[in-house]
Design an enzyme around this catalytic site. Structure first.
Site, PDB file in Angstrom:
ATOM      1  N   SER A   1      73.321  -8.166  26.078  1.00 52.44           N
ATOM      2  CA  SER A   1      72.533  -6.936  25.991  1.00 52.44           C
ATOM      3  C   SER A   1      73.415  -5.807  25.475  1.00 52.44           C
ATOM      4  O   SER A   1      74.646  -5.849  25.613  1.00 52.44           O
ATOM      5  CB  SER A   1      71.995  -6.565  27.375  1.00 52.44           C
TER       6      SER A   1
ATOM      7  N   ILE B   1      61.459 -13.267  24.040  1.00 54.11           N
ATOM      8  CA  ILE B   1      62.421 -13.806  23.086  1.00 54.11           C
ATOM      9  C   ILE B   1      62.436 -15.327  23.110  1.00 54.11           C
ATOM     10  O   ILE B   1      62.452 -15.981  22.066  1.00 54.11           O
ATOM     11  CB  ILE B   1      63.838 -13.260  23.390  1.00 54.11           C
TER      12      ILE B   1
ATOM     13  N   GLY C   1      64.211 -19.542  29.657  1.00 57.15           N
ATOM     14  CA  GLY C   1      63.399 -18.326  29.605  1.00 57.15           C
ATOM     15  C   GLY C   1      62.397 -18.375  28.477  1.00 57.15           C
ATOM     16  O   GLY C   1      62.121 -17.363  27.823  1.00 57.15           O
TER      17      GLY C   1
ATOM     18  N   TYR D   1      71.475  -3.695  36.447  1.00 57.23           N
ATOM     19  CA  TYR D   1      71.270  -4.733  35.422  1.00 57.23           C
ATOM     20  C   TYR D   1      72.479  -4.806  34.491  1.00 57.23           C
ATOM     21  O   TYR D   1      72.950  -5.902  34.151  1.00 57.23           O
ATOM     22  CB  TYR D   1      70.009  -4.401  34.622  1.00 57.23           C
TER      23      TYR D   1
ATOM     24  N   SER E   1      59.098 -19.044  28.432  1.00 62.46           N
ATOM     25  CA  SER E   1      57.663 -18.867  28.693  1.00 62.46           C
ATOM     26  C   SER E   1      57.109 -17.563  28.140  1.00 62.46           C
ATOM     27  O   SER E   1      55.891 -17.378  28.072  1.00 62.46           O
ATOM     28  CB  SER E   1      57.389 -18.948  30.201  1.00 62.46           C
ATOM     29  N   SER E   2      57.989 -16.634  27.724  1.00 62.68           N
ATOM     30  CA  SER E   2      57.515 -15.359  27.163  1.00 62.68           C
ATOM     31  C   SER E   2      58.640 -14.711  26.359  1.00 62.68           C
ATOM     32  O   SER E   2      59.776 -15.186  26.345  1.00 62.68           O
ATOM     33  CB  SER E   2      57.054 -14.400  28.272  1.00 62.68           C
TER      34      SER E   2
END
Length: 351
Positions: free
Chosen positions: A161, A36, A31, A174, A33-34
């Site tokens: 999270s 965190i 993950g 989620y 590419s953007s």
């Protein structure tokens, strides 16, 4: 397997695992590419780590690696969808082919859905679980297998999270995906510790983080998903991840809100239910039309190379809670000192 390797496995319990300095590490970040992942990759490279970045957005990864290499850092990318086990295996294979090993694996990739539990389609829920849960499982398995094969300590860092500790409204589909991540992480940690496998496993508990997470979300709402209230920078999460890469740590909470929500939900569940029912929904959307479903990153790569989102609220520059977690002994001494001074002041006032 020679005697040295066997001794490493026998005596390096999880809590005693000696991890390499970051400048001597090869770190895999999913993950990346953007948000965190992007911030973590840049900070890790700046501190001397060789980084292997993975995501679905090949163009963003290519630009990121060119950026890092242009600064003299060592980096490579692997285009991969972590919801596919073969893609996750490819990340590990490419990292080993390039650098001969990896020392830390960060399961960071994630997607979200804003919508009521009875309205979100089962198809969308399953796709989200492919990324959020199965991606972590696949990454954990290849990382642990690699560390066991090498017979030397390694770090596995799973990004959970605050909603993995406590259910919520609006992101009600989620939260279960993160609950699953938390349960997987704890269970795997115990099994490896019991078998004396030298892997440090850390679960990161981010609060609300200012990333494009909300713009990438699949939305069932009329209004645009956002974070409101106290919002922490992705650098705070990256700081926690990099600390865990060097120091065995069970859990790190990003922001007091994450820790407080877990405490309230565990000890005062009904009060927490009522408070969240009353106040939480409006903290998850803005007064503007929602992005279209086809603009989400649920089924395809989202736009890349953005670290911040369009969130609304008190945007913190750092997380004091993270910094305190890095120095628990000092923090305890300071808290005891503060309590002692407060008690003395109160006693003096009464006398």
């Amino acid at each position: 397997m020679d005697k040295t390797v066997l001794d490493n496995i026998r005596f390096c319990h999880v809590g005693e695992t000696k991890l390499k300095r970051l400048k001597d590490q090869v770190m895999v970040i999913t993950g990346a590419s953007s948000g965190i992942g992007l911030v973590t990759a840049r900070m890790a490279a700046e501190r001397g780590a060789k980084v292997v970045v993975a995501a679905r957005n090949e163009q963003a990864l290519k630009e990121l690696v060119n950026e890092l290499q242009g600064k003299g850092y060592s980096a490579m990318y692997v285009t991969a969808d972590v919801g596919r086990e073969e893609d996750v295996k490819k990340i590990a294979e490419m990292a080993i082919k390039k650098f001969g090993r990896f020392d830390t694996w960060v399961n960071n990739a994630g997607v979200t859905i804003f919508g009521k539990a009875m309205e979100v389609t089962i198809e969308d829920m399953k796709k989200m679980f492919d990324t959020n849960y199965w991606g972590v499982v696949y990454g954990s398995r290849v990382a642990v297998a690699h560390f066991k094969e090498r017979g030397v300590p390694g770090a596995l860092i799973n990004v959970g999270s605050l909603f993995g500790d406590r259910g919520t409204l609006i992101q009600s589909t989620y939260a279960p995906s993160k609950f699953a991540v938390h349960g997987w992480t704890e269970s795997l940690r115990m099994e490896l510790e019991r078998d004396h496998i030298p892997v440090s496993i850390t679960l990161i508990h981010p609060g609300r983080i200012d990333t494009p997470y909300n713009e990438h979300a699949r939305s069932y709402l009329d209004k645009q998903p956002v974070h409101k209230g106290m919002i922490y920078p992705p650098e705070a999460v990256a700081e926690a991840v990099l600390f865990a890469a060097e120091h065995p740590k069970r859990d790190i909470y990003i922001g007091s809100q994450a820790r407080a929500l877990k405490f309230m939900g565990t000890n005062f569940p009904r009060i927490t239910d009522k408070l969240m029912e009353r106040y939480f929904p409006e903290t998850q959307y803005a007064r503007r039309p929602s992005n279209l479903p086809e603009e989400s990153n649920l089924y395809k790569a989202g736009y890349g190379l953005h670290t911040r989102g369009t969130n609304i609220g008190w945007k913190r520059n750092t997380s004091i809670y993270v910094k305190a977690s890095k120095h628990p002994a000092i923090t305890t001494i300071l808290l005891v000192g503060l309590f002692t001074l407060t008690w003395a002041a109160v006693k003096k006032k009464k006398s």
